[in-house]
Design an enzyme around this catalytic site. Structure first.
Site, short mmCIF file in Angstrom:
data_model
loop_
_atom_site.label_atom_id
_atom_site.label_comp_id
_atom_site.label_asym_id
_atom_site.label_seq_id
_atom_site.Cartn_x
_atom_site.Cartn_y
_atom_site.Cartn_z
N HIS A 138 -2.54 -2.97 11.91
CA HIS A 138 -1.31 -3.73 12.15
C HIS A 138 -1.52 -5.22 11.91
O HIS A 138 -0.67 -5.89 11.33
CB HIS A 138 -0.84 -3.51 13.60
CG HIS A 138 -0.43 -2.09 13.87
ND1 HIS A 138 0.88 -1.69 13.89
CD2 HIS A 138 -1.16 -0.97 14.08
CE1 HIS A 138 0.95 -0.38 14.13
NE2 HIS A 138 -0.29 0.08 14.25
N ASP A 186 6.26 -6.49 14.27
CA ASP A 186 5.60 -5.24 13.88
C ASP A 186 6.50 -4.05 14.25
O ASP A 186 7.12 -4.04 15.32
CB ASP A 186 4.26 -5.10 14.60
CG ASP A 186 3.52 -3.83 14.20
OD1 ASP A 186 2.63 -3.92 13.34
OD2 ASP A 186 3.84 -2.74 14.75
N VAL A 210 -17.47 -2.81 6.71
CA VAL A 210 -17.77 -3.17 5.32
C VAL A 210 -16.55 -3.86 4.71
O VAL A 210 -15.45 -3.78 5.27
CB VAL A 210 -18.10 -1.90 4.47
CG1 VAL A 210 -19.32 -1.19 5.00
CG2 VAL A 210 -16.89 -0.96 4.40
N TRP A 246 -2.47 3.70 5.99
CA TRP A 246 -1.59 3.20 4.92
C TRP A 246 -2.21 2.02 4.17
O TRP A 246 -2.08 1.90 2.95
CB TRP A 246 -0.20 2.84 5.47
CG TRP A 246 0.71 2.41 4.37
CD1 TRP A 246 1.23 1.18 4.16
CD2 TRP A 246 1.16 3.23 3.26
NE1 TRP A 246 1.99 1.16 3.01
CE2 TRP A 246 1.96 2.41 2.44
CE3 TRP A 246 0.97 4.57 2.89
CZ2 TRP A 246 2.57 2.89 1.27
CZ3 TRP A 246 1.57 5.04 1.73
CH2 TRP A 246 2.36 4.22 0.93
N ASN A 247 -2.90 1.13 4.90
CA ASN A 247 -3.51 -0.01 4.20
C ASN A 247 -4.52 0.47 3.17
O ASN A 247 -4.58 -0.04 2.06
CB ASN A 247 -4.20 -0.95 5.20
CG ASN A 247 -3.20 -1.59 6.13
OD1 ASN A 247 -2.39 -2.40 5.71
ND2 ASN A 247 -3.22 -1.18 7.38
N GLY A 274 -1.31 10.11 13.49
CA GLY A 274 -0.22 9.16 13.21
C GLY A 274 0.49 9.43 11.90
O GLY A 274 0.85 10.57 11.58
N GLN A 312 -0.68 9.28 8.94
CA GLN A 312 -1.63 9.50 7.83
C GLN A 312 -1.27 10.70 6.95
O GLN A 312 -1.54 10.70 5.76
CB GLN A 312 -3.05 9.63 8.38
CG GLN A 312 -3.53 8.33 9.02
CD GLN A 312 -4.64 8.52 10.03
OE1 GLN A 312 -5.25 9.59 10.10
NE2 GLN A 312 -4.91 7.51 10.84
N1 UDP Z 1 -11.45 -1.73 6.52
C1 UDP Z 1 -12.51 -2.46 6.03
N2 UDP Z 1 -13.76 -2.11 6.39
C2 UDP Z 1 -14.03 -1.06 7.20
C3 UDP Z 1 -12.94 -0.28 7.67
C4 UDP Z 1 -11.67 -0.64 7.30
O1 UDP Z 1 -12.32 -3.44 5.29
O2 UDP Z 1 -15.21 -0.81 7.48
C5 UDP Z 1 -10.09 -2.18 6.21
C6 UDP Z 1 -9.40 -1.38 5.14
O3 UDP Z 1 -9.62 -1.97 3.88
C7 UDP Z 1 -7.94 -1.45 5.58
C8 UDP Z 1 -7.99 -1.58 7.08
O4 UDP Z 1 -9.29 -2.02 7.39
O5 UDP Z 1 -7.35 -2.62 5.06
C9 UDP Z 1 -7.76 -0.25 7.79
O6 UDP Z 1 -6.41 0.04 7.80
P1 UDP Z 1 -5.86 1.50 7.51
O7 UDP Z 1 -4.38 1.41 7.60
O8 UDP Z 1 -6.41 2.02 6.24
O9 UDP Z 1 -6.45 2.38 8.68
P2 UDP Z 1 -6.58 2.22 10.27
O10 UDP Z 1 -7.82 1.47 10.52
O11 UDP Z 1 -5.33 1.50 10.75
O12 UDP Z 1 -6.64 3.63 10.75
N1 UDP Z 2 5.71 4.01 14.75
C1 UDP Z 2 6.93 3.42 14.87
N2 UDP Z 2 7.40 3.09 16.09
C2 UDP Z 2 6.70 3.31 17.22
C3 UDP Z 2 5.44 3.91 17.10
C4 UDP Z 2 4.96 4.24 15.86
O1 UDP Z 2 7.58 3.21 13.87
O2 UDP Z 2 7.19 2.99 18.31
C5 UDP Z 2 5.19 4.41 13.41
C6 UDP Z 2 4.54 3.26 12.68
O3 UDP Z 2 4.87 3.36 11.31
C7 UDP Z 2 3.06 3.54 12.87
C8 UDP Z 2 3.04 5.07 12.88
O4 UDP Z 2 4.24 5.42 13.57
O5 UDP Z 2 2.30 3.01 11.83
C9 UDP Z 2 1.82 5.70 13.51
O6 UDP Z 2 1.59 5.09 14.74
P1 UDP Z 2 0.16 5.20 15.43
O7 UDP Z 2 0.22 4.32 16.64
O8 UDP Z 2 -0.22 6.61 15.57
O9 UDP Z 2 -0.86 4.69 14.39
P2 UDP Z 2 -1.35 3.28 13.96
O10 UDP Z 2 -0.34 2.78 12.96
O11 UDP Z 2 -1.42 2.40 15.19
O12 UDP Z 2 -2.68 3.58 13.37
#
Ligand code: UDP
Ligand code: UDP
Length: 444
Positions: free
Chosen positions: A15, A112, A321, A341-342, A361, A363
Protein backbone atom coordinates in the site's frame (compact mmCIF):
# COMPACT_ATOMS: atom_id res chain seq x y z
CA UNK A 1 -0.66 28.48 -7.18
CA UNK A 2 0.28 24.81 -7.22
CA UNK A 3 -2.16 22.15 -6.10
CA UNK A 4 -1.64 20.86 -2.58
CA UNK A 5 -2.50 17.22 -1.89
CA UNK A 6 -2.62 15.15 1.30
CA UNK A 7 -1.91 11.46 0.89
CA UNK A 8 -3.38 8.85 3.24
CA UNK A 9 -1.61 5.50 2.82
CA UNK A 10 -2.63 2.24 4.52
CA UNK A 11 -0.59 -0.50 6.19
CA UNK A 12 1.99 -2.69 4.41
CA UNK A 13 4.54 -2.17 1.62
CA UNK A 14 1.96 -3.10 -1.03
CA UNK A 15 0.00 0.00 0.00
CA UNK A 16 2.79 2.40 0.97
CA UNK A 17 4.98 1.88 -2.06
CA UNK A 18 2.37 2.75 -4.73
CA UNK A 19 1.26 5.79 -2.70
CA UNK A 20 4.83 7.08 -2.62
CA UNK A 21 5.34 6.35 -6.31
CA UNK A 22 2.20 8.38 -6.98
CA UNK A 23 3.53 11.13 -4.68
CA UNK A 24 6.72 11.37 -6.73
CA UNK A 25 4.72 11.65 -9.91
CA UNK A 26 2.49 14.39 -8.44
CA UNK A 27 5.62 16.29 -7.35
CA UNK A 28 6.99 15.96 -10.88
CA UNK A 29 3.74 17.55 -12.04
CA UNK A 30 4.27 20.55 -9.71
CA UNK A 31 1.95 19.51 -6.83
CA UNK A 32 2.92 20.11 -3.18
CA UNK A 33 2.56 16.99 -1.08
CA UNK A 34 1.70 16.33 2.56
CA UNK A 35 2.19 12.71 3.58
CA UNK A 36 0.26 11.44 6.58
CA UNK A 37 1.97 8.54 8.30
CA UNK A 38 0.50 6.33 11.03
CA UNK A 39 2.74 5.29 13.94
CA UNK A 40 4.10 2.95 15.19
CA UNK A 41 4.90 1.48 11.75
CA UNK A 42 4.82 -2.35 11.53
CA UNK A 43 7.78 -3.39 9.37
CA UNK A 44 11.36 -2.21 8.94
CA UNK A 45 10.79 -2.15 5.18
CA UNK A 46 8.03 0.46 5.59
CA UNK A 47 10.01 2.64 8.04
CA UNK A 48 13.04 2.55 5.76
CA UNK A 49 10.98 3.48 2.71
CA UNK A 50 9.32 6.47 4.40
CA UNK A 51 12.67 7.70 5.64
CA UNK A 52 14.33 7.32 2.21
CA UNK A 53 11.38 9.03 0.56
CA UNK A 54 11.52 12.03 2.89
CA UNK A 55 15.28 12.39 2.39
CA UNK A 56 14.86 12.29 -1.38
CA UNK A 57 11.95 14.77 -1.33
CA UNK A 58 12.71 17.26 1.48
CA UNK A 59 9.91 19.50 0.19
CA UNK A 60 7.34 16.91 1.33
CA UNK A 61 5.59 17.75 4.58
CA UNK A 62 5.19 14.68 6.80
CA UNK A 63 2.39 14.71 9.39
CA UNK A 64 2.42 11.86 11.87
CA UNK A 65 -0.52 10.45 13.71
CA UNK A 66 -0.10 8.24 16.75
CA UNK A 67 -2.55 5.38 16.42
CA UNK A 68 -5.03 4.59 19.16
CA UNK A 69 -4.56 0.88 19.91
CA UNK A 70 -7.50 -1.48 19.39
CA UNK A 71 -8.31 -4.85 20.87
CA UNK A 72 -7.13 -7.20 18.05
CA UNK A 73 -9.74 -9.81 18.96
CA UNK A 74 -12.43 -7.43 17.66
CA UNK A 75 -11.01 -7.72 14.15
CA UNK A 76 -10.59 -11.49 14.17
CA UNK A 77 -7.12 -11.70 12.74
CA UNK A 78 -3.59 -12.23 13.96
CA UNK A 79 -2.00 -10.68 10.87
CA UNK A 80 -0.08 -7.59 12.11
CA UNK A 81 -0.65 -5.67 8.87
CA UNK A 82 -4.40 -6.26 9.00
CA UNK A 83 -4.50 -5.23 12.67
CA UNK A 84 -2.60 -2.08 11.72
CA UNK A 85 -5.07 -1.39 8.93
CA UNK A 86 -8.04 -1.75 11.31
CA UNK A 87 -6.24 0.51 13.80
CA UNK A 88 -5.76 3.20 11.16
CA UNK A 89 -9.50 2.99 10.32
CA UNK A 90 -10.29 3.26 14.03
CA UNK A 91 -8.01 6.32 14.42
CA UNK A 92 -9.17 8.04 11.23
CA UNK A 93 -10.81 10.92 13.12
CA UNK A 94 -7.24 12.07 13.90
CA UNK A 95 -6.84 12.98 10.23
CA UNK A 96 -9.50 15.69 10.47
CA UNK A 97 -7.62 18.38 12.47
CA UNK A 98 -4.54 17.82 10.31
CA UNK A 99 -6.39 18.11 7.01
CA UNK A 100 -8.22 21.25 8.11
CA UNK A 101 -5.17 23.09 9.41
CA UNK A 102 -2.64 22.58 6.63
CA UNK A 103 -1.22 25.62 4.92
CA UNK A 104 -1.54 26.36 2.07
CA UNK A 105 -5.04 24.91 2.26
CA UNK A 106 -5.48 21.54 0.61
CA UNK A 107 -6.73 21.22 -2.96
CA UNK A 108 -7.48 17.49 -2.69
CA UNK A 109 -6.85 14.26 -0.81
CA UNK A 110 -5.85 10.80 -2.05
CA UNK A 111 -7.02 7.91 0.14
CA UNK A 112 -5.88 4.30 0.00
CA UNK A 113 -8.72 2.06 -1.18
CA UNK A 114 -8.89 0.18 2.13
CA UNK A 115 -9.63 3.36 4.15
CA UNK A 116 -12.58 4.74 2.19
CA UNK A 117 -15.50 4.48 4.58
CA UNK A 118 -13.43 5.76 7.51
CA UNK A 119 -12.35 8.90 5.70
CA UNK A 120 -15.13 10.03 3.38
CA UNK A 121 -17.22 11.80 5.99
CA UNK A 122 -14.21 13.78 7.18
CA UNK A 123 -13.35 15.12 3.73
CA UNK A 124 -17.01 15.77 2.90
CA UNK A 125 -17.33 17.88 6.04
CA UNK A 126 -14.20 19.79 5.04
CA UNK A 127 -15.51 20.07 1.45
CA UNK A 128 -12.30 18.55 0.12
CA UNK A 129 -12.25 16.57 -3.13
CA UNK A 130 -11.16 13.04 -2.31
CA UNK A 131 -9.69 10.54 -4.78
CA UNK A 132 -9.24 6.84 -4.22
CA UNK A 133 -5.88 5.21 -4.83
CA UNK A 134 -6.55 1.66 -6.03
CA UNK A 135 -3.30 -0.13 -5.27
CA UNK A 136 -4.84 -3.18 -6.90
CA UNK A 137 -6.04 -3.99 -10.43
CA UNK A 138 -8.91 -2.33 -12.31
CA UNK A 139 -10.46 -5.80 -12.18
CA UNK A 140 -10.33 -5.73 -8.38
CA UNK A 141 -11.77 -2.23 -8.38
CA UNK A 142 -14.67 -3.46 -10.50
CA UNK A 143 -15.38 -6.01 -7.76
CA UNK A 144 -15.14 -3.44 -4.95
CA UNK A 145 -17.39 -1.02 -6.80
CA UNK A 146 -20.12 -3.54 -7.67
CA UNK A 147 -20.08 -5.50 -4.39
CA UNK A 148 -22.23 -7.26 -3.11
CA UNK A 149 -22.94 -8.02 -6.79
CA UNK A 150 -20.08 -9.82 -8.46
CA UNK A 151 -19.10 -8.93 -12.05
CA UNK A 152 -19.72 -11.90 -14.40
CA UNK A 153 -16.05 -11.79 -15.42
CA UNK A 154 -14.91 -12.75 -11.89
CA UNK A 155 -15.41 -16.35 -10.72
CA UNK A 156 -16.65 -16.58 -7.16
CA UNK A 157 -13.70 -18.82 -6.34
CA UNK A 158 -11.29 -15.92 -7.05
CA UNK A 159 -12.83 -13.55 -4.56
CA UNK A 160 -10.70 -12.88 -1.48
CA UNK A 161 -11.89 -15.49 1.03
CA UNK A 162 -12.28 -12.88 3.80
CA UNK A 163 -14.77 -10.97 1.64
CA UNK A 164 -17.03 -14.03 1.51
CA UNK A 165 -16.95 -14.49 5.27
CA UNK A 166 -19.74 -12.03 5.96
CA UNK A 167 -19.10 -12.04 9.72
CA UNK A 168 -15.51 -10.79 9.31
CA UNK A 169 -14.25 -7.27 9.94
CA UNK A 170 -12.74 -7.39 6.47
CA UNK A 171 -16.08 -8.16 4.78
CA UNK A 172 -17.85 -5.41 6.71
CA UNK A 173 -15.20 -2.84 5.76
CA UNK A 174 -15.16 -4.05 2.16
CA UNK A 175 -18.91 -3.70 1.93
CA UNK A 176 -18.84 -0.21 3.53
CA UNK A 177 -16.08 0.79 1.09
CA UNK A 178 -18.25 -0.33 -1.78
CA UNK A 179 -21.21 1.74 -0.58
CA UNK A 180 -19.05 4.87 -0.22
CA UNK A 181 -17.36 4.82 -3.63
CA UNK A 182 -19.79 7.13 -5.41
CA UNK A 183 -19.07 9.84 -2.83
CA UNK A 184 -15.47 10.04 -4.09
CA UNK A 185 -14.36 12.24 -6.95
CA UNK A 186 -12.39 9.67 -8.89
CA UNK A 187 -10.16 6.61 -8.66
CA UNK A 188 -6.47 6.54 -9.55
CA UNK A 189 -5.44 3.05 -10.58
CA UNK A 190 -1.94 1.58 -10.78
CA UNK A 191 -2.71 -0.12 -14.05
CA UNK A 192 -2.86 0.72 -17.75
CA UNK A 193 -5.22 0.13 -20.62
CA UNK A 194 -2.72 -2.15 -22.36
CA UNK A 195 -2.95 -4.52 -19.39
CA UNK A 196 -6.68 -4.37 -18.62
CA UNK A 197 -8.36 -2.83 -21.65
CA UNK A 198 -11.79 -4.40 -21.25
CA UNK A 199 -11.98 -3.62 -17.60
CA UNK A 200 -11.23 0.06 -18.13
CA UNK A 201 -13.92 0.10 -20.81
CA UNK A 202 -16.38 -1.42 -18.34
CA UNK A 203 -15.47 1.17 -15.70
CA UNK A 204 -15.95 3.99 -18.24
CA UNK A 205 -19.37 2.57 -19.14
CA UNK A 206 -20.30 2.30 -15.44
CA UNK A 207 -19.33 5.96 -15.00
CA UNK A 208 -22.05 6.87 -17.50
CA UNK A 209 -24.71 4.37 -16.46
CA UNK A 210 -24.20 3.98 -12.69
CA UNK A 211 -22.54 7.22 -11.66
CA UNK A 212 -19.25 5.56 -10.73
CA UNK A 213 -16.49 8.18 -10.31
CA UNK A 214 -14.06 8.46 -13.25
CA UNK A 215 -11.15 6.01 -13.35
CA UNK A 216 -7.68 7.31 -14.20
CA UNK A 217 -5.26 4.57 -15.38
CA UNK A 218 -2.06 6.16 -14.08
CA UNK A 219 0.10 3.02 -14.11
CA UNK A 220 2.40 1.33 -14.42
CA UNK A 221 3.92 3.14 -11.43
CA UNK A 222 7.69 2.99 -11.67
CA UNK A 223 9.96 2.55 -8.65
CA UNK A 224 11.87 5.43 -7.14
CA UNK A 225 15.67 5.27 -7.27
CA UNK A 226 16.07 4.77 -3.51
CA UNK A 227 13.54 1.95 -3.10
CA UNK A 228 16.03 -0.87 -3.38
CA UNK A 229 17.53 0.00 0.01
CA UNK A 230 21.04 -1.25 0.46
CA UNK A 231 20.92 -3.83 -2.35
CA UNK A 232 22.85 -2.70 -5.39
CA UNK A 233 24.36 -3.98 -8.62
CA UNK A 234 27.28 -5.24 -6.57
CA UNK A 235 25.07 -7.54 -4.45
CA UNK A 236 26.42 -11.09 -4.68
CA UNK A 237 23.22 -12.36 -6.29
CA UNK A 238 23.35 -9.62 -8.95
CA UNK A 239 26.92 -10.73 -9.73
CA UNK A 240 25.67 -14.31 -9.88
CA UNK A 241 22.93 -13.25 -12.34
CA UNK A 242 25.58 -11.55 -14.50
CA UNK A 243 27.10 -14.98 -15.11
CA UNK A 244 23.86 -16.64 -16.23
CA UNK A 245 22.51 -17.01 -19.76
CA UNK A 246 19.70 -14.80 -21.04
CA UNK A 247 16.20 -15.77 -19.81
CA UNK A 248 17.59 -18.86 -18.09
CA UNK A 249 16.86 -18.15 -14.40
CA UNK A 250 13.64 -18.61 -12.42
CA UNK A 251 13.18 -15.75 -9.93
CA UNK A 252 11.10 -16.67 -6.87
CA UNK A 253 9.69 -14.08 -4.46
CA UNK A 254 6.34 -13.85 -2.69
CA UNK A 255 6.25 -10.17 -1.82
CA UNK A 256 6.80 -8.37 1.42
CA UNK A 257 4.44 -10.17 3.78
CA UNK A 258 3.63 -13.69 2.61
CA UNK A 259 5.30 -16.56 4.40
CA UNK A 260 4.97 -20.31 3.81
CA UNK A 261 4.98 -23.24 6.17
CA UNK A 262 8.29 -25.06 6.72
CA UNK A 263 6.97 -28.08 4.82
CA UNK A 264 5.84 -25.97 1.86
CA UNK A 265 9.20 -24.22 1.69
CA UNK A 266 10.90 -27.66 1.50
CA UNK A 267 8.52 -28.79 -1.28
CA UNK A 268 9.08 -25.55 -3.18
CA UNK A 269 12.84 -26.08 -2.86
CA UNK A 270 12.56 -29.59 -4.17
CA UNK A 271 10.31 -28.33 -7.02
CA UNK A 272 12.92 -25.78 -8.02
CA UNK A 273 15.57 -28.51 -8.06
CA UNK A 274 13.32 -30.87 -10.07
CA UNK A 275 12.64 -28.13 -12.67
CA UNK A 276 16.28 -28.40 -13.71
CA UNK A 277 16.51 -24.61 -14.11
CA UNK A 278 18.78 -22.27 -12.22
CA UNK A 279 16.97 -20.11 -9.70
CA UNK A 280 17.22 -17.05 -7.49
CA UNK A 281 14.96 -17.55 -4.50
CA UNK A 282 13.99 -14.97 -1.86
CA UNK A 283 12.89 -17.04 1.12
CA UNK A 284 10.55 -15.57 3.72
CA UNK A 285 9.54 -17.53 6.82
CA UNK A 286 7.97 -14.70 8.82
CA UNK A 287 5.18 -12.28 7.98
CA UNK A 288 6.99 -9.33 9.59
CA UNK A 289 10.58 -8.80 8.44
CA UNK A 290 11.86 -7.78 11.92
CA UNK A 291 11.21 -11.32 13.17
CA UNK A 292 13.22 -13.05 10.42
CA UNK A 293 16.39 -14.92 11.48
CA UNK A 294 19.26 -14.48 9.06
CA UNK A 295 21.43 -17.48 9.79
CA UNK A 296 19.19 -20.53 9.38
CA UNK A 297 19.06 -20.80 5.60
CA UNK A 298 20.53 -24.34 5.41
CA UNK A 299 17.99 -25.59 7.89
CA UNK A 300 15.07 -23.86 6.15
CA UNK A 301 15.68 -24.87 2.54
CA UNK A 302 17.45 -28.21 3.07
CA UNK A 303 20.58 -29.83 1.63
CA UNK A 304 19.30 -30.47 -1.91
CA UNK A 305 18.89 -26.77 -2.48
CA UNK A 306 22.12 -25.91 -0.66
CA UNK A 307 23.97 -28.32 -2.97
CA UNK A 308 22.66 -26.39 -5.96
CA UNK A 309 23.82 -23.18 -4.28
CA UNK A 310 27.29 -24.67 -3.64
CA UNK A 311 27.52 -25.69 -7.30
CA UNK A 312 26.61 -22.15 -8.36
CA UNK A 313 23.37 -23.34 -9.94
CA UNK A 314 21.17 -21.38 -7.56
CA UNK A 315 21.18 -18.40 -5.23
CA UNK A 316 19.03 -18.25 -2.12
CA UNK A 317 18.63 -15.15 0.07
CA UNK A 318 16.64 -14.33 3.14
CA UNK A 319 16.60 -10.55 3.00
CA UNK A 320 14.83 -7.64 1.37
CA UNK A 321 16.02 -7.50 -2.25
CA UNK A 322 15.65 -4.85 -4.93
CA UNK A 323 13.03 -6.75 -6.90
CA UNK A 324 12.88 -4.17 -9.69
CA UNK A 325 16.63 -4.42 -10.26
CA UNK A 326 16.39 -8.20 -10.40
CA UNK A 327 13.53 -8.06 -12.90
CA UNK A 328 15.67 -5.68 -15.00
CA UNK A 329 18.30 -8.39 -15.38
CA UNK A 330 18.26 -10.15 -18.73
CA UNK A 331 19.08 -13.51 -17.11
CA UNK A 332 15.59 -13.68 -15.51
CA UNK A 333 13.32 -15.86 -17.64
CA UNK A 334 10.35 -16.47 -15.33
CA UNK A 335 8.94 -14.97 -12.14
CA UNK A 336 7.32 -17.41 -9.71
CA UNK A 337 5.24 -14.87 -7.79
CA UNK A 338 2.34 -14.67 -5.35
CA UNK A 339 0.79 -12.12 -7.74
CA UNK A 340 0.80 -9.16 -5.38
CA UNK A 341 -0.47 -6.42 -7.68
CA UNK A 342 2.71 -4.33 -7.47
CA UNK A 343 4.75 -7.35 -8.51
CA UNK A 344 2.41 -8.05 -11.43
CA UNK A 345 2.57 -4.47 -12.72
CA UNK A 346 6.37 -4.36 -12.35
CA UNK A 347 6.78 -7.66 -14.17
CA UNK A 348 4.54 -6.55 -17.01
CA UNK A 349 6.87 -3.60 -17.61
CA UNK A 350 9.82 -5.95 -17.86
CA UNK A 351 8.01 -8.30 -20.24
CA UNK A 352 8.75 -11.39 -18.14
CA UNK A 353 6.25 -14.30 -17.92
CA UNK A 354 4.66 -14.94 -14.53
CA UNK A 355 3.88 -18.26 -12.93
CA UNK A 356 1.35 -17.16 -10.33
CA UNK A 357 0.88 -18.83 -6.96
CA UNK A 358 -1.74 -16.67 -5.25
CA UNK A 359 -1.90 -16.88 -1.48
CA UNK A 360 -4.53 -14.42 -0.29
CA UNK A 361 -6.48 -11.21 -0.83
CA UNK A 362 -6.65 -9.89 -4.38
CA UNK A 363 -3.84 -12.13 -5.64
CA UNK A 364 -6.05 -14.60 -7.50
CA UNK A 365 -7.76 -11.76 -9.35
CA UNK A 366 -4.33 -10.34 -10.18
CA UNK A 367 -3.23 -13.74 -11.49
CA UNK A 368 -6.32 -13.83 -13.69
CA UNK A 369 -5.35 -10.49 -15.21
CA UNK A 370 -2.03 -11.99 -16.35
CA UNK A 371 -3.73 -15.11 -17.67
CA UNK A 372 -6.42 -13.17 -19.53
CA UNK A 373 -3.72 -11.25 -21.40
CA UNK A 374 -1.83 -14.48 -22.09
CA UNK A 375 1.49 -13.64 -20.42
CA UNK A 376 0.94 -15.48 -17.16
CA UNK A 377 -0.19 -18.82 -15.80
CA UNK A 378 -2.07 -18.77 -12.50
CA UNK A 379 -2.15 -21.86 -10.27
CA UNK A 380 -5.60 -21.53 -8.80
CA UNK A 381 -5.48 -24.75 -6.83
CA UNK A 382 -2.08 -24.25 -5.22
CA UNK A 383 -3.00 -23.57 -1.64
CA UNK A 384 -5.25 -20.56 -2.35
CA UNK A 385 -7.12 -19.83 0.86
CA UNK A 386 -6.81 -23.46 1.88
CA UNK A 387 -4.89 -23.94 5.08
CA UNK A 388 -2.43 -26.81 5.24
CA UNK A 389 -2.79 -27.70 1.58
CA UNK A 390 0.68 -28.91 0.61
CA UNK A 391 1.71 -28.56 -3.04
CA UNK A 392 4.23 -31.27 -3.88
CA UNK A 393 7.67 -30.51 -5.30
CA UNK A 394 7.12 -32.61 -8.38
CA UNK A 395 4.04 -30.65 -9.40
CA UNK A 396 5.85 -27.34 -8.84
CA UNK A 397 8.93 -28.49 -10.78
CA UNK A 398 6.90 -29.76 -13.75
CA UNK A 399 4.89 -26.55 -13.95
CA UNK A 400 8.03 -24.40 -13.89
CA UNK A 401 9.46 -26.46 -16.73
CA UNK A 402 6.24 -26.18 -18.72
CA UNK A 403 5.99 -22.40 -18.41
CA UNK A 404 9.72 -21.82 -19.01
CA UNK A 405 9.34 -23.71 -22.29
CA UNK A 406 6.10 -22.03 -23.37
CA UNK A 407 7.07 -19.72 -26.23
CA UNK A 408 3.55 -18.29 -26.65
CA UNK A 409 3.52 -17.00 -23.09
CA UNK A 410 7.05 -15.60 -23.53
CA UNK A 411 6.15 -13.71 -26.71
CA UNK A 412 2.98 -12.28 -25.14
CA UNK A 413 5.00 -11.17 -22.12
CA UNK A 414 7.50 -9.39 -24.37
CA UNK A 415 4.64 -7.61 -26.11
CA UNK A 416 3.05 -6.46 -22.88
CA UNK A 417 6.48 -5.16 -21.83
CA UNK A 418 6.71 -3.08 -25.01
CA UNK A 419 3.26 -1.59 -24.38
CA UNK A 420 4.07 -0.86 -20.73
CA UNK A 421 7.32 0.92 -21.64
CA UNK A 422 5.56 3.02 -24.25
CA UNK A 423 2.94 3.98 -21.67
CA UNK A 424 5.57 5.31 -19.27
CA UNK A 425 7.71 7.18 -21.85
CA UNK A 426 7.88 10.98 -21.43
CA UNK A 427 4.73 12.32 -23.10
CA UNK A 428 3.19 8.81 -23.11
CA UNK A 429 -0.19 7.69 -21.83
CA UNK A 430 0.80 8.00 -18.13
CA UNK A 431 1.63 11.68 -18.57
CA UNK A 432 -1.55 12.20 -20.62
CA UNK A 433 -3.75 10.70 -17.93
CA UNK A 434 -1.99 12.61 -15.14
CA UNK A 435 -2.41 15.88 -17.05
CA UNK A 436 -6.08 15.08 -17.65
CA UNK A 437 -6.54 14.33 -13.94
CA UNK A 438 -4.82 17.55 -12.78
CA UNK A 439 -6.70 19.57 -15.38
CA UNK A 440 -10.02 18.26 -14.03
CA UNK A 441 -8.95 19.39 -10.55
CA UNK A 442 -7.83 22.85 -11.66
CA UNK A 443 -11.12 23.31 -13.49
CA UNK A 444 -13.16 22.78 -10.30
N1 UDP B 1 9.61 -6.12 -2.95
C1 UDP B 1 10.97 -5.91 -3.05
N2 UDP B 1 11.80 -6.76 -2.42
C2 UDP B 1 11.38 -7.82 -1.69
C3 UDP B 1 9.98 -8.07 -1.63
C4 UDP B 1 9.13 -7.20 -2.28
O1 UDP B 1 11.42 -4.94 -3.69
O2 UDP B 1 12.21 -8.55 -1.15
C5 UDP B 1 8.71 -5.14 -3.55
C6 UDP B 1 8.09 -5.58 -4.85
O3 UDP B 1 8.89 -5.14 -5.92
C7 UDP B 1 6.74 -4.89 -4.81
C8 UDP B 1 6.39 -4.80 -3.35
O4 UDP B 1 7.61 -4.95 -2.65
O5 UDP B 1 6.84 -3.58 -5.32
C9 UDP B 1 5.45 -5.90 -2.88
O6 UDP B 1 4.16 -5.59 -3.27
P1 UDP B 1 3.18 -6.68 -3.87
O7 UDP B 1 1.90 -5.97 -4.16
O8 UDP B 1 3.80 -7.39 -5.00
O9 UDP B 1 2.99 -7.72 -2.70
P2 UDP B 1 2.70 -7.63 -1.13
O10 UDP B 1 4.01 -7.47 -0.47
O11 UDP B 1 1.77 -6.45 -0.91
O12 UDP B 1 2.04 -8.93 -0.81
N1 UDP C 1 -9.97 -4.03 -0.30
C1 UDP C 1 -10.83 -2.98 -0.44
N2 UDP C 1 -11.45 -2.48 0.64
C2 UDP C 1 -11.27 -2.97 1.88
C3 UDP C 1 -10.39 -4.04 2.02
C4 UDP C 1 -9.74 -4.55 0.93
O1 UDP C 1 -11.02 -2.51 -1.54
O2 UDP C 1 -11.88 -2.47 2.84
C5 UDP C 1 -9.30 -4.61 -1.49
C6 UDP C 1 -8.05 -3.86 -1.89
O3 UDP C 1 -7.98 -3.81 -3.29
C7 UDP C 1 -6.94 -4.73 -1.34
C8 UDP C 1 -7.55 -6.12 -1.52
O4 UDP C 1 -8.93 -5.94 -1.21
O5 UDP C 1 -5.77 -4.58 -2.08
C9 UDP C 1 -6.94 -7.21 -0.66
O6 UDP C 1 -6.84 -6.76 0.65
P1 UDP C 1 -5.85 -7.46 1.67
O7 UDP C 1 -5.89 -6.63 2.92
O8 UDP C 1 -6.14 -8.90 1.73
O9 UDP C 1 -4.46 -7.43 1.00
P2 UDP C 1 -3.33 -6.36 0.90
O10 UDP C 1 -3.72 -5.48 -0.26
O11 UDP C 1 -3.27 -5.59 2.19
O12 UDP C 1 -2.13 -7.20 0.65
Amino acid sequence: MSLHVALLPSSGMGHLQPMLRLAASLIRHQCSVTLITSHPIVSSAESQLVSNFLSAFPQVNEKKITLIPIDPTTVNTTDPFSIQWATICHSAHLFSPILSSLYPPLSFVVTDITLLSSVIEITENLRLPNYILSISSARMFSLVSSFPSIPSSIPKTSIPPQVLDSSSYFAKNFSDASKSIKRFDGVLINSFEGLEKECFEMLAAAELTDGLPPAFPLGPFLPLPFEGGSSSSSSPFMKWLDNQKESSVVFVCFGSRSSMSKEQIRELGSGLVISGYKFLWVVRTKVVDKEEKRDDLDEVVGHQVMNKVKNNDAFVVKEWVDQWRILCHKAVGLFLSHCGWNSVVETSWHGIPILGWPHAGDQMIAGEVTEAAGWGVCMKNWGWGINNHLVKGEEIGNKIKEVMENQTVRIKAERIGEVAKKTTEAGGRCDDVMNKFLYSLNKN
